[in-house]
Design an enzyme around this catalytic site. Structure first.
Site, mmCIF file in Angstrom:
data_model
loop_
_atom_site.group_PDB
_atom_site.id
_atom_site.type_symbol
_atom_site.label_atom_id
_atom_site.label_comp_id
_atom_site.label_asym_id
_atom_site.label_seq_id
_atom_site.Cartn_x
_atom_site.Cartn_y
_atom_site.Cartn_z
ATOM 1 N N LYS A 169 1.908 0.886 -19.809
ATOM 2 C CA LYS A 169 3.040 0.921 -18.869
ATOM 3 C C LYS A 169 3.503 -0.508 -18.541
ATOM 4 O O LYS A 169 4.678 -0.832 -18.581
ATOM 5 C CB LYS A 169 2.590 1.668 -17.610
ATOM 6 C CG LYS A 169 3.551 1.710 -16.457
ATOM 7 C CD LYS A 169 3.205 0.840 -15.263
ATOM 8 C CE LYS A 169 1.824 0.857 -14.704
ATOM 9 N NZ LYS A 169 1.576 0.007 -13.571
ATOM 10 N N LYS A 212 3.669 -10.610 -11.771
ATOM 11 C CA LYS A 212 2.624 -9.662 -12.221
ATOM 12 C C LYS A 212 2.849 -9.286 -13.688
ATOM 13 O O LYS A 212 1.890 -9.156 -14.457
ATOM 14 C CB LYS A 212 2.638 -8.422 -11.324
ATOM 15 C CG LYS A 212 1.726 -7.299 -11.785
ATOM 16 C CD LYS A 212 0.238 -7.644 -11.741
ATOM 17 C CE LYS A 212 -0.588 -6.506 -12.346
ATOM 18 N NZ LYS A 212 -2.014 -6.747 -12.325
HETATM 19 P P1 NAD Z 1 -5.417 5.113 -10.389
HETATM 20 O O1 NAD Z 1 -4.749 6.033 -11.321
HETATM 21 O O2 NAD Z 1 -6.896 4.981 -10.388
HETATM 22 O O3 NAD Z 1 -4.967 5.396 -8.872
HETATM 23 C C1 NAD Z 1 -3.710 5.883 -8.497
HETATM 24 C C2 NAD Z 1 -3.926 6.912 -7.407
HETATM 25 O O4 NAD Z 1 -2.665 7.349 -6.912
HETATM 26 C C3 NAD Z 1 -4.656 8.162 -7.928
HETATM 27 O O5 NAD Z 1 -5.775 8.420 -7.086
HETATM 28 C C4 NAD Z 1 -3.610 9.270 -7.822
HETATM 29 O O6 NAD Z 1 -4.159 10.529 -7.491
HETATM 30 C C5 NAD Z 1 -2.745 8.742 -6.697
HETATM 31 N N1 NAD Z 1 -1.393 9.264 -6.700
HETATM 32 C C6 NAD Z 1 -0.524 9.352 -7.727
HETATM 33 N N2 NAD Z 1 0.643 9.853 -7.310
HETATM 34 C C7 NAD Z 1 0.499 10.100 -5.989
HETATM 35 C C8 NAD Z 1 1.337 10.629 -4.995
HETATM 36 N N3 NAD Z 1 2.577 11.038 -5.287
HETATM 37 N N4 NAD Z 1 0.867 10.738 -3.734
HETATM 38 C C9 NAD Z 1 -0.395 10.346 -3.436
HETATM 39 N N5 NAD Z 1 -1.250 9.837 -4.334
HETATM 40 C C10 NAD Z 1 -0.807 9.730 -5.599
HETATM 41 O O7 NAD Z 1 -4.732 3.692 -10.668
HETATM 42 P P2 NAD Z 1 -5.273 2.246 -10.239
HETATM 43 O O8 NAD Z 1 -6.082 1.706 -11.362
HETATM 44 O O9 NAD Z 1 -5.823 2.281 -8.883
HETATM 45 O O10 NAD Z 1 -3.885 1.437 -10.268
HETATM 46 C C11 NAD Z 1 -2.925 1.566 -9.234
HETATM 47 C C12 NAD Z 1 -1.838 0.512 -9.476
HETATM 48 O O11 NAD Z 1 -2.431 -0.783 -9.456
HETATM 49 C C13 NAD Z 1 -1.131 0.643 -10.820
HETATM 50 O O12 NAD Z 1 0.233 0.291 -10.687
HETATM 51 C C14 NAD Z 1 -1.865 -0.374 -11.688
HETATM 52 O O13 NAD Z 1 -1.043 -0.835 -12.750
HETATM 53 C C15 NAD Z 1 -2.173 -1.456 -10.668
HETATM 54 N N6 NAD Z 1 -3.369 -2.281 -10.948
HETATM 55 C C16 NAD Z 1 -4.531 -1.726 -11.394
HETATM 56 C C17 NAD Z 1 -5.640 -2.552 -11.655
HETATM 57 C C18 NAD Z 1 -6.950 -2.002 -12.161
HETATM 58 O O14 NAD Z 1 -7.784 -2.801 -12.621
HETATM 59 N N7 NAD Z 1 -7.199 -0.713 -12.121
HETATM 60 C C19 NAD Z 1 -5.545 -3.931 -11.447
HETATM 61 C C20 NAD Z 1 -4.363 -4.465 -10.948
HETATM 62 C C21 NAD Z 1 -3.278 -3.631 -10.707
#
Ligand code: NAD
Length: 319
Positions: A266, A198
Protein backbone atom coordinates in the site's frame (compact mmCIF):
# COMPACT_ATOMS: atom_id res chain seq x y z
CA UNK A 1 -18.55 22.97 25.00
CA UNK A 2 -15.06 22.36 26.43
CA UNK A 3 -12.08 24.02 24.79
CA UNK A 4 -9.41 22.74 27.16
CA UNK A 5 -6.17 22.11 25.35
CA UNK A 6 -4.79 18.61 25.07
CA UNK A 7 -2.11 17.92 27.61
CA UNK A 8 -3.54 20.44 30.11
CA UNK A 9 -5.07 18.85 33.19
CA UNK A 10 -8.78 19.42 33.59
CA UNK A 11 -10.40 20.76 36.74
CA UNK A 12 -9.42 18.92 39.91
CA UNK A 13 -12.88 19.46 41.48
CA UNK A 14 -14.38 16.29 42.98
CA UNK A 15 -16.34 14.26 40.44
CA UNK A 16 -20.11 14.59 40.44
CA UNK A 17 -20.62 11.12 38.98
CA UNK A 18 -19.21 7.88 40.41
CA UNK A 19 -18.17 6.93 36.84
CA UNK A 20 -15.57 9.72 36.99
CA UNK A 21 -13.90 8.13 40.03
CA UNK A 22 -12.26 5.56 37.83
CA UNK A 23 -10.22 8.24 36.08
CA UNK A 24 -9.18 10.37 39.03
CA UNK A 25 -5.59 9.22 38.54
CA UNK A 26 -5.37 10.42 34.93
CA UNK A 27 -4.04 13.82 33.83
CA UNK A 28 -7.56 14.85 32.82
CA UNK A 29 -7.02 14.72 29.08
CA UNK A 30 -9.10 12.13 27.26
CA UNK A 31 -7.58 10.53 24.17
CA UNK A 32 -9.75 8.37 21.92
CA UNK A 33 -7.69 5.79 20.04
CA UNK A 34 -9.40 4.32 16.96
CA UNK A 35 -7.61 1.27 15.55
CA UNK A 36 -5.98 -1.01 18.11
CA UNK A 37 -3.88 -3.17 15.80
CA UNK A 38 -0.18 -3.99 15.89
CA UNK A 39 0.69 -0.30 16.33
CA UNK A 40 -2.43 1.30 17.81
CA UNK A 41 -2.66 -1.12 20.76
CA UNK A 42 0.81 -0.48 22.23
CA UNK A 43 0.49 3.26 21.50
CA UNK A 44 -2.78 3.32 23.47
CA UNK A 45 -1.10 1.47 26.37
CA UNK A 46 1.76 3.99 26.39
CA UNK A 47 -0.78 6.82 26.57
CA UNK A 48 -2.35 5.10 29.60
CA UNK A 49 1.12 4.81 31.18
CA UNK A 50 1.72 8.52 30.51
CA UNK A 51 -1.39 9.38 32.53
CA UNK A 52 -3.97 9.96 29.81
CA UNK A 53 -7.57 8.82 30.09
CA UNK A 54 -7.62 6.54 27.04
CA UNK A 55 -10.79 5.28 25.41
CA UNK A 56 -10.25 2.78 22.60
CA UNK A 57 -12.32 1.48 19.73
CA UNK A 58 -11.51 -1.23 17.22
CA UNK A 59 -13.69 -3.19 14.82
CA UNK A 60 -12.91 -6.40 16.69
CA UNK A 61 -14.05 -6.28 20.32
CA UNK A 62 -11.21 -8.51 21.62
CA UNK A 63 -8.70 -5.74 20.97
CA UNK A 64 -10.83 -3.28 22.93
CA UNK A 65 -11.00 -5.72 25.84
CA UNK A 66 -7.21 -6.09 25.79
CA UNK A 67 -6.85 -2.32 26.21
CA UNK A 68 -9.36 -2.30 29.07
CA UNK A 69 -7.22 -4.99 30.73
CA UNK A 70 -4.27 -2.58 30.59
CA UNK A 71 -5.95 0.42 32.16
CA UNK A 72 -7.84 2.00 29.27
CA UNK A 73 -11.56 2.28 28.67
CA UNK A 74 -13.49 0.66 25.85
CA UNK A 75 -16.04 2.14 23.46
CA UNK A 76 -18.69 0.29 21.48
CA UNK A 77 -18.33 2.55 18.44
CA UNK A 78 -16.52 5.59 17.07
CA UNK A 79 -19.21 7.97 18.35
CA UNK A 80 -18.85 6.76 21.93
CA UNK A 81 -15.06 6.93 21.72
CA UNK A 82 -14.79 10.47 20.40
CA UNK A 83 -17.75 12.38 21.82
CA UNK A 84 -15.96 13.32 25.06
CA UNK A 85 -12.39 13.21 23.77
CA UNK A 86 -9.94 16.11 23.74
CA UNK A 87 -7.73 14.27 21.27
CA UNK A 88 -8.73 11.63 18.70
CA UNK A 89 -5.85 9.44 17.53
CA UNK A 90 -6.52 7.23 14.50
CA UNK A 91 -4.23 4.30 13.66
CA UNK A 92 -5.94 2.58 10.73
CA UNK A 93 -4.64 0.63 7.76
CA UNK A 94 -5.23 2.77 4.65
CA UNK A 95 -6.67 6.00 3.19
CA UNK A 96 -10.21 4.62 2.64
CA UNK A 97 -10.34 3.39 6.26
CA UNK A 98 -9.34 6.77 7.63
CA UNK A 99 -11.73 8.55 5.28
CA UNK A 100 -14.64 6.32 6.35
CA UNK A 101 -13.90 6.66 10.07
CA UNK A 102 -13.51 10.43 9.80
CA UNK A 103 -16.32 11.37 7.41
CA UNK A 104 -18.83 8.53 7.91
CA UNK A 105 -22.31 9.21 9.25
CA UNK A 106 -21.24 7.77 12.60
CA UNK A 107 -17.70 8.97 12.22
CA UNK A 108 -15.28 11.24 14.05
CA UNK A 109 -16.38 14.56 12.57
CA UNK A 110 -20.05 13.83 13.23
CA UNK A 111 -19.39 13.29 16.94
CA UNK A 112 -16.17 15.03 18.04
CA UNK A 113 -16.42 18.17 20.12
CA UNK A 114 -15.65 21.50 18.50
CA UNK A 115 -12.01 22.35 19.23
CA UNK A 116 -11.01 18.69 19.55
CA UNK A 117 -7.70 17.72 18.00
CA UNK A 118 -7.55 14.89 15.46
CA UNK A 119 -4.15 13.21 15.12
CA UNK A 120 -3.88 10.72 12.28
CA UNK A 121 -0.94 8.38 12.87
CA UNK A 122 -1.93 6.03 10.02
CA UNK A 123 0.11 6.03 6.82
CA UNK A 124 -2.13 7.40 4.07
CA UNK A 125 -1.87 9.36 0.82
CA UNK A 126 -0.64 12.95 1.35
CA UNK A 127 -3.41 14.37 -0.86
CA UNK A 128 -6.06 12.54 1.20
CA UNK A 129 -4.49 13.87 4.41
CA UNK A 130 -4.78 17.44 3.06
CA UNK A 131 -8.41 16.95 2.02
CA UNK A 132 -9.40 15.38 5.35
CA UNK A 133 -7.64 18.12 7.33
CA UNK A 134 -9.72 20.67 5.41
CA UNK A 135 -12.92 18.71 6.15
CA UNK A 136 -11.98 18.62 9.84
CA UNK A 137 -11.33 22.37 9.86
CA UNK A 138 -14.78 23.04 8.42
CA UNK A 139 -16.24 21.19 11.43
CA UNK A 140 -14.11 23.08 13.96
CA UNK A 141 -11.83 20.09 14.55
CA UNK A 142 -8.08 20.74 14.42
CA UNK A 143 -6.01 18.22 12.45
CA UNK A 144 -2.45 17.03 12.24
CA UNK A 145 -1.02 14.16 10.21
CA UNK A 146 1.50 12.30 12.34
CA UNK A 147 2.56 9.05 10.64
CA UNK A 148 5.13 7.05 12.51
CA UNK A 149 8.22 4.95 11.89
CA UNK A 150 9.89 2.45 14.20
CA UNK A 151 7.69 -0.59 13.81
CA UNK A 152 5.99 -2.65 16.47
CA UNK A 153 9.10 -2.51 18.68
CA UNK A 154 9.15 1.29 18.47
CA UNK A 155 5.45 1.39 19.34
CA UNK A 156 5.93 -0.87 22.37
CA UNK A 157 8.99 1.07 23.57
CA UNK A 158 7.33 4.50 22.98
CA UNK A 159 10.31 5.23 20.75
CA UNK A 160 8.59 6.02 17.46
CA UNK A 161 9.90 8.59 15.04
CA UNK A 162 6.97 10.83 14.16
CA UNK A 163 6.76 13.14 11.15
CA UNK A 164 4.14 15.78 11.75
CA UNK A 165 2.23 17.96 9.31
CA UNK A 166 -0.14 20.75 10.26
CA UNK A 167 -0.42 24.29 11.59
CA UNK A 168 2.22 25.21 14.18
CA UNK A 169 -0.27 25.74 17.03
CA UNK A 170 -2.03 22.42 16.36
CA UNK A 171 1.26 20.53 16.19
CA UNK A 172 2.32 22.08 19.51
CA UNK A 173 -1.04 21.07 21.01
CA UNK A 174 -0.46 17.50 19.81
CA UNK A 175 3.13 17.35 21.03
CA UNK A 176 2.51 16.05 24.60
CA UNK A 177 0.50 13.13 23.21
CA UNK A 178 3.09 12.42 20.51
CA UNK A 179 5.91 12.60 23.07
CA UNK A 180 4.12 9.87 25.05
CA UNK A 181 4.36 7.44 22.12
CA UNK A 182 7.51 8.59 20.34
CA UNK A 183 11.05 9.76 20.98
CA UNK A 184 11.64 11.81 17.82
CA UNK A 185 8.82 14.20 16.98
CA UNK A 186 9.50 16.66 14.15
CA UNK A 187 7.15 19.23 12.63
CA UNK A 188 7.99 18.91 8.92
CA UNK A 189 5.48 21.31 7.32
CA UNK A 190 1.80 22.00 6.66
CA UNK A 191 -1.01 19.43 6.45
CA UNK A 192 0.06 16.43 4.38
CA UNK A 193 3.80 17.08 4.81
CA UNK A 194 4.02 14.38 7.49
CA UNK A 195 2.61 11.85 5.02
CA UNK A 196 5.05 12.98 2.31
CA UNK A 197 8.00 12.37 4.63
CA UNK A 198 6.52 9.02 5.70
CA UNK A 199 6.29 8.00 2.02
CA UNK A 200 10.00 8.83 1.71
CA UNK A 201 10.62 6.71 4.80
CA UNK A 202 8.85 3.75 3.23
CA UNK A 203 10.91 4.16 0.06
CA UNK A 204 14.12 3.87 2.08
CA UNK A 205 12.89 0.94 4.18
CA UNK A 206 11.69 -1.11 1.19
CA UNK A 207 14.90 -0.53 -0.75
CA UNK A 208 17.00 -1.40 2.30
CA UNK A 209 15.09 -4.61 3.01
CA UNK A 210 15.56 -5.59 -0.65
CA UNK A 211 19.33 -5.03 -0.48
CA UNK A 212 19.70 -6.76 2.90
CA UNK A 213 17.79 -9.74 1.47
CA UNK A 214 20.10 -9.81 -1.54
CA UNK A 215 23.20 -9.57 0.67
CA UNK A 216 22.06 -12.35 3.01
CA UNK A 217 21.11 -14.61 0.14
CA UNK A 218 24.49 -13.86 -1.44
CA UNK A 219 26.54 -14.81 1.63
CA UNK A 220 24.43 -17.93 2.21
CA UNK A 221 24.99 -19.02 -1.41
CA UNK A 222 28.75 -18.75 -0.76
CA UNK A 223 28.44 -20.92 2.35
CA UNK A 224 29.37 -18.06 4.70
CA UNK A 225 27.72 -17.97 8.13
CA UNK A 226 24.90 -15.44 7.96
CA UNK A 227 24.99 -14.41 11.64
CA UNK A 228 28.73 -13.69 11.49
CA UNK A 229 28.26 -11.69 8.30
CA UNK A 230 25.46 -9.64 9.86
CA UNK A 231 27.52 -8.92 12.96
CA UNK A 232 30.38 -7.39 10.99
CA UNK A 233 28.21 -5.70 8.35
CA UNK A 234 26.22 -3.97 11.10
CA UNK A 235 29.41 -2.37 12.47
CA UNK A 236 30.53 -0.74 9.22
CA UNK A 237 29.15 1.67 6.63
CA UNK A 238 26.57 -0.92 5.57
CA UNK A 239 25.09 -0.89 9.08
CA UNK A 240 21.39 -0.07 9.23
CA UNK A 241 18.26 -0.70 11.31
CA UNK A 242 17.02 -3.47 9.01
CA UNK A 243 20.21 -5.42 9.69
CA UNK A 244 19.82 -4.71 13.42
CA UNK A 245 16.15 -5.58 13.71
CA UNK A 246 15.25 -7.92 10.85
CA UNK A 247 18.30 -9.87 9.67
CA UNK A 248 18.15 -12.58 12.34
CA UNK A 249 14.53 -13.33 11.43
CA UNK A 250 15.37 -13.27 7.72
CA UNK A 251 18.18 -15.80 8.22
CA UNK A 252 15.83 -18.03 10.25
CA UNK A 253 13.03 -17.51 7.68
CA UNK A 254 10.74 -16.25 10.46
CA UNK A 255 8.33 -13.70 9.11
CA UNK A 256 5.59 -13.14 11.71
CA UNK A 257 4.51 -9.48 11.38
CA UNK A 258 5.68 -6.78 12.35
CA UNK A 259 4.78 -4.76 9.36
CA UNK A 260 2.70 -6.66 6.88
CA UNK A 261 3.63 -6.97 3.20
CA UNK A 262 0.07 -5.80 2.40
CA UNK A 263 0.72 -2.51 4.19
CA UNK A 264 4.13 -1.92 2.63
CA UNK A 265 2.63 -2.66 -0.80
CA UNK A 266 0.00 0.00 0.00
CA UNK A 267 2.75 2.47 0.99
CA UNK A 268 4.78 1.83 -2.16
CA UNK A 269 1.64 2.60 -4.17
CA UNK A 270 1.53 5.95 -2.33
CA UNK A 271 5.23 6.56 -3.07
CA UNK A 272 4.89 5.63 -6.74
CA UNK A 273 1.95 7.91 -7.43
CA UNK A 274 3.34 10.81 -5.36
CA UNK A 275 6.69 10.52 -7.19
CA UNK A 276 4.90 10.56 -10.53
CA UNK A 277 2.91 13.61 -9.44
CA UNK A 278 6.14 15.43 -8.56
CA UNK A 279 7.88 14.23 -11.73
CA UNK A 280 10.76 12.61 -9.82
CA UNK A 281 12.52 9.38 -10.77
CA UNK A 282 12.57 6.52 -8.25
CA UNK A 283 14.32 3.74 -10.21
CA UNK A 284 15.35 1.72 -7.15
CA UNK A 285 12.05 2.40 -5.42
CA UNK A 286 10.11 1.19 -8.45
CA UNK A 287 12.02 -2.07 -8.39
CA UNK A 288 11.37 -2.47 -4.66
CA UNK A 289 7.66 -1.77 -5.30
CA UNK A 290 7.58 -4.46 -7.99
CA UNK A 291 9.23 -6.98 -5.67
CA UNK A 292 6.84 -6.19 -2.80
CA UNK A 293 3.85 -6.48 -5.17
CA UNK A 294 5.09 -9.81 -6.49
CA UNK A 295 5.61 -11.18 -2.99
CA UNK A 296 2.02 -10.19 -2.17
CA UNK A 297 0.67 -11.68 -5.40
CA UNK A 298 2.27 -14.96 -4.39
CA UNK A 299 0.07 -15.05 -1.32
CA UNK A 300 2.48 -13.61 1.27
CA UNK A 301 0.59 -10.39 2.05
CA UNK A 302 0.16 -11.21 5.73
CA UNK A 303 3.86 -11.91 6.37
CA UNK A 304 6.34 -9.34 7.67
CA UNK A 305 7.87 -7.19 4.90
CA UNK A 306 11.26 -8.78 5.62
CA UNK A 307 9.79 -11.81 3.77
CA UNK A 308 11.24 -10.16 0.65
CA UNK A 309 14.05 -12.58 1.58
CA UNK A 310 11.80 -15.43 0.36
CA UNK A 311 11.33 -13.85 -3.05
CA UNK A 312 15.02 -12.99 -3.52
CA UNK A 313 15.98 -16.56 -2.58
CA UNK A 314 13.35 -17.96 -4.93
CA UNK A 315 14.54 -15.76 -7.82
CA UNK A 316 17.99 -17.26 -7.18
CA UNK A 317 16.67 -20.82 -7.30
CA UNK A 318 17.14 -21.20 -3.53
CA UNK A 319 14.71 -21.42 -0.62
P1 NAD B 1 -3.18 -3.43 11.80
O1 NAD B 1 -3.88 -3.98 10.62
O2 NAD B 1 -2.47 -4.32 12.74
O3 NAD B 1 -4.17 -2.50 12.67
C1 NAD B 1 -5.23 -1.75 12.14
C2 NAD B 1 -6.40 -1.90 13.09
O4 NAD B 1 -7.47 -1.06 12.65
C3 NAD B 1 -6.95 -3.33 13.11
O5 NAD B 1 -7.02 -3.77 14.47
C4 NAD B 1 -8.34 -3.21 12.49
O6 NAD B 1 -9.29 -4.09 13.06
C5 NAD B 1 -8.67 -1.77 12.82
N1 NAD B 1 -9.66 -1.18 11.94
C6 NAD B 1 -9.71 -1.19 10.60
N2 NAD B 1 -10.76 -0.49 10.16
C7 NAD B 1 -11.40 -0.03 11.26
C8 NAD B 1 -12.55 0.74 11.47
N3 NAD B 1 -13.29 1.17 10.44
N4 NAD B 1 -12.92 1.03 12.74
C9 NAD B 1 -12.18 0.57 13.79
N5 NAD B 1 -11.08 -0.17 13.65
C10 NAD B 1 -10.70 -0.48 12.40
O7 NAD B 1 -2.18 -2.34 11.19
P2 NAD B 1 -0.91 -1.67 11.90
O8 NAD B 1 0.29 -2.48 11.57
O9 NAD B 1 -1.22 -1.35 13.30
O10 NAD B 1 -0.79 -0.33 11.02
C11 NAD B 1 -1.68 0.76 11.20
C12 NAD B 1 -1.15 1.92 10.35
O11 NAD B 1 0.16 2.26 10.78
C13 NAD B 1 -1.05 1.61 8.86
O12 NAD B 1 -1.37 2.77 8.11
C14 NAD B 1 0.42 1.25 8.69
O13 NAD B 1 0.86 1.48 7.37
C15 NAD B 1 1.07 2.17 9.71
N6 NAD B 1 2.35 1.70 10.28
C16 NAD B 1 2.53 0.41 10.66
C17 NAD B 1 3.77 0.00 11.19
C18 NAD B 1 4.03 -1.42 11.62
O14 NAD B 1 5.21 -1.76 11.82
N7 NAD B 1 3.04 -2.27 11.77
C19 NAD B 1 4.80 0.93 11.33
C20 NAD B 1 4.57 2.26 10.98
C21 NAD B 1 3.35 2.63 10.45
Amino acid sequence: MTTRSPGCPASTAPPEHPEENRHMSTNGTTVAVIGLGIMGAPMAVNLVKAGYDVIGYNRSAAKVEALVGQGGRGAADVAEAVSAADVVLTMLPDSPDVEAVLLGEDGVLAHARSGALWVDASTIRPDVAVRLAEAAGEKGVRAVDAPVSGGEAGAIEAALSIMVGGAEADVEAARPVLDAVGSTVVHVGPAGAGQTVKAANQLIVAGTIGLVAEALNFVEAHGVDGEAAVQVLAGGLAGNRILDRKATGMLAREFAPGFRVDLHHKDLGIVTSAAREAGVAIPLGSTAAQLMGTLRARGHGSLDHSALMLLIAELSGRS
